[in-house]
Design a protein around this motif. Structure first.
Motif, PDB file in Angstrom:
ATOM      1  N   UNK A   5      13.567  26.647   5.996  1.00 28.20           N
ATOM      2  CA  UNK A   5      14.071  27.622   6.786  1.00 28.20           C
ATOM      3  C   UNK A   5      15.045  27.244   7.658  1.00 28.20           C
ATOM      4  N   UNK A   6      16.050  27.971   7.987  1.00 27.49           N
ATOM      5  CA  UNK A   6      17.248  27.554   8.783  1.00 27.49           C
ATOM      6  C   UNK A   6      18.458  26.887   8.225  1.00 27.49           C
ATOM      7  N   UNK A   7      18.105  26.581   6.641  1.00 29.27           N
ATOM      8  CA  UNK A   7      19.082  26.034   6.076  1.00 29.27           C
ATOM      9  C   UNK A   7      19.652  26.825   4.861  1.00 29.27           C
ATOM     10  N   UNK A   8      20.883  26.352   4.391  1.00 26.17           N
ATOM     11  CA  UNK A   8      21.275  26.826   3.040  1.00 26.17           C
ATOM     12  C   UNK A   8      21.889  25.695   2.346  1.00 26.17           C
ATOM     13  N   UNK A   9      22.126  25.866   1.033  1.00 25.11           N
ATOM     14  CA  UNK A   9      22.530  24.543   0.157  1.00 25.11           C
ATOM     15  C   UNK A   9      23.718  24.790  -0.342  1.00 25.11           C
ATOM     16  N   UNK A  10      24.471  23.663  -0.465  1.00 24.34           N
ATOM     17  CA  UNK A  10      25.606  23.447  -1.313  1.00 24.34           C
ATOM     18  C   UNK A  10      25.433  22.458  -2.301  1.00 24.34           C
ATOM     19  N   UNK A  11      25.674  22.741  -3.771  1.00 28.51           N
ATOM     20  CA  UNK A  11      25.514  21.755  -4.754  1.00 28.51           C
ATOM     21  C   UNK A  11      26.782  21.006  -5.101  1.00 28.51           C
ATOM     22  N   UNK A  12      26.575  19.969  -5.260  1.00 25.72           N
ATOM     23  CA  UNK A  12      27.841  19.065  -5.867  1.00 25.72           C
ATOM     24  C   UNK A  12      27.666  17.949  -6.495  1.00 25.72           C
ATOM     25  N   UNK A  13      28.708  17.548  -7.453  1.00 26.24           N
ATOM     26  CA  UNK A  13      28.603  16.318  -7.990  1.00 26.24           C
ATOM     27  C   UNK A  13      29.227  15.171  -7.453  1.00 26.24           C
ATOM     28  N   UNK A 101      23.016  22.600   4.864  1.00 27.34           N
ATOM     29  CA  UNK A 101      23.685  22.964   5.796  1.00 27.34           C
ATOM     30  C   UNK A 101      22.898  23.980   6.729  1.00 27.34           C
ATOM     31  N   UNK A 102      23.310  24.002   8.232  1.00 26.53           N
ATOM     32  CA  UNK A 102      22.998  24.886   8.804  1.00 26.53           C
ATOM     33  C   UNK A 102      23.032  26.221   8.408  1.00 26.53           C
ATOM     34  N   UNK A 103      22.224  27.165   8.614  1.00 25.08           N
ATOM     35  CA  UNK A 103      22.233  28.695   8.148  1.00 25.08           C
ATOM     36  C   UNK A 103      23.243  29.324   9.169  1.00 25.08           C
ATOM     37  N   UNK A 104      23.096  29.012  10.321  1.00 24.14           N
ATOM     38  CA  UNK A 104      23.613  29.787  11.404  1.00 24.14           C
ATOM     39  C   UNK A 104      25.224  30.213  11.096  1.00 24.14           C
ATOM     40  N   UNK A 121      34.535  24.963   9.458  1.00 23.61           N
ATOM     41  CA  UNK A 121      33.897  23.909   8.895  1.00 23.61           C
ATOM     42  C   UNK A 121      32.824  23.529   9.076  1.00 23.61           C
ATOM     43  N   UNK A 122      31.792  23.033   8.339  1.00 23.93           N
ATOM     44  CA  UNK A 122      30.517  22.776   8.783  1.00 23.93           C
ATOM     45  C   UNK A 122      30.102  21.409   8.087  1.00 23.93           C
ATOM     46  N   UNK A 123      29.376  20.777   9.006  1.00 21.96           N
ATOM     47  CA  UNK A 123      28.975  19.200   8.754  1.00 21.96           C
ATOM     48  C   UNK A 123      27.459  19.514   8.158  1.00 21.96           C
ATOM     49  N   UNK A 124      27.039  18.666   7.066  1.00 18.70           N
ATOM     50  CA  UNK A 124      25.805  18.697   6.461  1.00 18.70           C
ATOM     51  C   UNK A 124      24.793  18.089   7.449  1.00 18.70           C
ATOM     52  N   UNK A 125      23.617  18.736   7.439  1.00 18.24           N
ATOM     53  CA  UNK A 125      22.490  18.169   8.307  1.00 18.24           C
ATOM     54  C   UNK A 125      21.898  16.723   8.046  1.00 18.24           C
ATOM     55  N   UNK A 126      22.470  16.188   7.210  1.00 20.29           N
ATOM     56  CA  UNK A 126      22.168  14.619   6.496  1.00 20.29           C
ATOM     57  C   UNK A 126      22.860  14.268   5.440  1.00 20.29           C
TER      58      UNK A 126
END
Length: 193
Positions: A5-13, A101-104, A121-126
């Motif tokens: 909850x509160x997150x979204x994802x980005x998938x990458x190689x 990534x933060x969903x906001x 620009x969005x920074x990953x949460x970790x």
């Protein structure tokens, strides 16, 4: 592999992305620079090598019994993902990473409530998390994964059905079969997972 909850994802190689910066997507067509992510429901659409063509169907409340039988079958589950045989080795070998990534900052893109975009620009949460065995991920989620010689007959049947459907990277699929081939999904897909 789904967002909390509160997150979204980005998938990458690529496991080394520090900041996601807006860019113009050649495949999505908008002229605006955006950062792309997905929600939990559509995260499985991206459990593939990035360039892998795939066609997907899933049940919706309005799906007809006939379409379910024809495209999903009695094999269980509510969702089918299909790829071409030529992509199986890449599916088995690819190291895929999920960035939380933060969903906001993200908003739905167009009519698709599951494709999400940010204009900043969005920074990953970790650190990114390696997704692991993509075949096993499908199996654990109860998603049928099918192999076809050519994706176009399956995709054409999906588009004409009452099922939810989506396709990604179809420009990388084999060419459409000629007019001498039968229409509709192939009779005997190979199901894996």
């Amino acid at each position: 592999m789904r967002p909390a909850p509160g997150e979204v994802l980005h998938f990458s190689e690529d496991p080394g992305i520090q900041v996601f910066r807006p860019h113009v997507s050649a495949s999505a067509g908008p002229l605006e620079a955006l950062v792309w992510a997905v929600d939990a429901e559509r995260a499985p659409d991206y459990w593939f090598p990035r360039q892998c063509p795939r066609a997907m169907v899933w049940l919706r409340p309005s799906s007809s019994r006939a379409d379910r039988q024809r495209l999903i079958g009695d094999g269980g589950g509510h969702r089918v993902h299909a790829i071409e045989y030529g992509w199986l080795s890449r599916l088995l070998e690819t190291r895929l990473y999920a960035y939380r990534l933060p969903a906001a900052p993200f908003r739905p893109f167009g009519n698709d409530r599951h494709a999400l975009v940010a204009r900043e620009a969005v920074e990953p949460l970790g650190a990114p998390v390696e997704v692991g065995n993509l075949l096993a991920l499908h199996r654990e989620a109860g998603i049928q994964l099918r192999l076809y010689d050519n994706l176009w007959p399956f995709w054409d049947a999906a588009v004409g059905s009452s099922l939810g459907h989506s396709a990604i990277r179809m420009r990388n699929a084999r060419p459409r079969p000629g007019p001498t081939r039968r229409a509709g999904p192939p009779h005997a897909p190979t199901r894996i997972g």
